[in-house]
Design a protein around this motif. Sequence first.
Motif, PDB file in Angstrom:
ATOM      1  N   SER A 131      71.268   0.375  42.170  1.00  0.00           N
ATOM      2  CA  SER A 131      71.766   1.474  41.505  1.00  0.00           C
ATOM      3  C   SER A 131      72.995   1.850  41.563  1.00  0.00           C
ATOM      4  O   SER A 131      73.436   2.037  42.910  1.00  0.00           O
ATOM      5  CB  SER A 131      71.153   2.803  41.581  1.00  0.00           C
ATOM      6  OG  SER A 131      71.435   3.816  40.570  1.00  0.00           O
ATOM      7  N   ASP A 175      75.249  -1.410  36.397  1.00  0.00           N
ATOM      8  CA  ASP A 175      74.713  -1.425  37.918  1.00  0.00           C
ATOM      9  C   ASP A 175      74.775  -2.799  38.546  1.00  0.00           C
ATOM     10  O   ASP A 175      74.550  -3.526  37.549  1.00  0.00           O
ATOM     11  CB  ASP A 175      73.155  -0.992  38.095  1.00  0.00           C
ATOM     12  CG  ASP A 175      72.786   0.492  37.487  1.00  0.00           C
ATOM     13  OD1 ASP A 175      73.588   1.440  38.343  1.00  0.00           O
ATOM     14  OD2 ASP A 175      71.928   0.743  36.530  1.00  0.00           O
ATOM     15  N   THR A 181      71.766  -3.910  33.316  1.00  0.00           N
ATOM     16  CA  THR A 181      72.106  -2.721  32.458  1.00  0.00           C
ATOM     17  C   THR A 181      73.404  -2.622  31.935  1.00  0.00           C
ATOM     18  O   THR A 181      73.822  -1.654  31.283  1.00  0.00           O
ATOM     19  CB  THR A 181      72.048  -1.339  33.306  1.00  0.00           C
ATOM     20  OG1 THR A 181      72.996  -1.354  34.396  1.00  0.00           O
ATOM     21  CG2 THR A 181      70.634  -1.371  33.807  1.00  0.00           C
TER      22      THR A 181
END
Length: 655
Positions: free
Chosen positions: A200, A179, A176
């Motif tokens: 996360s 993350d 991402t």
Amino acid sequence: MRKQQFVAVLALMCLAVVTAASVAPQARAQQPLIPAPENIVTDGVPPIPASVADAASSYTDFRYAFDLDWHPRLREMLISTRFGDTFQLHLVKMPGGARQQLTFFPEPVRAGLFHPNRGDYIVFQKDVAGNEWYQLYRYDIATGDTTLITDGKSRNILGPWSSGGNQIAYTSTRRTGQDTDLWVVNPADPKTDHMLSQLSGGGWQPQDWSPDDKKILLLEYISVSESYLWLVDAATGAKTELMPRNTADKAAYANAKFSKDGKGVFFTSDKGSEFQRLMYMNLATKRSTVLTPDIPWDVAEFALSWDGKRIAFITDEDGQTVLRLLDTATRKELQPRPKVAPGVISNLSWHRNSRDLAFSITSSRLPGDCFSLDVTTGKVERWTTSEAAVRTDAFPEAELVHWKSFDGKMISGFLFRPPSKFVGPRPVLVVIHGGPEAQALPVFLGRLSYFLNELGIALIFPNVRGSTGYGKTFTNLDNGFLREDSYKDINALFDWIAARSDLDSARIAVYGGSYGGHMTLAVSTFYSGRIRCSVDVVGISNLVTLLEHTAAYRRDLRRVEYGDERDPKMREFLEKIAPMNNIEKIKKPMMVVAGGNDPRVPVSESNQIVAGLKKQGTPVWYILAKDEGHGYQKKQNQDYQFYVMVEFLQQYLLN
């Protein structure tokens, strides 16, 4: 994972020196000048006479070394040190032996690990131009070839080897961009690279593999006062939390290692305490035992021997470090304690023989070198002797000092007094560390020693509220709406300086880098009348704009400390105290230093403060390095920054 201690340092000058600023303009124009390195852009910086370098260059010629790893089969040490422009990997084959340089990159290499089975290759991490988007590489000892292991695009942080020695765990942002997922690879075959567990947030880091390689210990960092440990299934990536999350008593966990039998985990935590203590958790019962109940200080770092019989650990005692050993069978500290040279100790690393313990030491008189301790005999050996162009054995030692702040809290710091040849009240440079979750320690001053030893400027390194090392309550005293209280600690320091006959409160300069740069800007804003000038290095001029533009993987981690700018009340407060929004109060000259590739404090933070100061006519000198990030790493850039600062302080502090 080793605790990294980030220590900001700088220095000042004395009236007895004839400054370049005192030379007539016509004569100055005819003098040889110091050219800026090709990747540095300046704005408002006057020509810097070559005489500045003639006087101060010997203080730029020093090096230091720190240990990284032991060869698994030989008694040889992998270290990082600098012989050219940047730190690189070197091999030392015996105590006092020559440093054999292995890597030769234009960018620094400060982290590396041997293949733990044969030592036939090294895995290391390196970024480009200070952007901190690190890639992992394999360096083959026999051929000297370097192979890229990671994708070349994301941010990757090196983690621990598996117990079997054929895999390495690390974190990567490649999914991402923000993350930090858990990845595993066999460095000998980069095609084995794969994501093990999707995570996360940006605060994850693998700590250790179980002895059977079926589990990985994973740290989830939320803030300096809140973190958690997880067990990850090394086959499926499934996670199991080891600590309860929804409790009123938040705690921080760090430095986790499996016991040799795999039945428990050693770690440090401030659970139930103000300080980080060494602890052990039985994995079957989830019960934890404190192993250092009688030490009222942080356990800053520890390392478990390969045979599991001893733990070496370091305690941080009011800014001084102490090396200790613990017997894991009796869970008692071994006596007598190791006798090592005084200084700040770090980078504990056991050899596979479980006898030799490597560590690094720096002090006021020692630039930084690698040592080993034979824990069976107590013999200490010095592996490197770092060179300096000036004699350091007579450098002033740090003095621990304390002062009372506005609310009665006692604040401490380290004072470096100029040599006795300087008489009368001395000008002062206040050097504020970054972090803010960090601590100023009495380390080697490097270039700053020039200001102290040759120009007679006293240096003070305060540990204001928010610093680590003094308990978690103290560390949290500057969070969110309490931010201004740390500024007031510096104002109280000014009162302390004014009460002393040996220091000149009419000649004070303030310096800081990163968050210390923010503190410098804040002090320059709200206490402008108490200083002569200031030097801001990669500092934050507005916490709101920082949080909006810092690298995505850092944003939530910083919000815990500074406050969430998305909350209207917090945003209003942060905007109110921002130096950028109070720039008309900055009346004294300022030097600003920035890196064009800084992912932590974007260059926009420096650009906006410089533009504002120029607009209102406040003198400002600006240097921007296009090939640097969060602080200058290349020697030629560091030297130029230093020479500009010498000239700046001579003009605005000493005249």
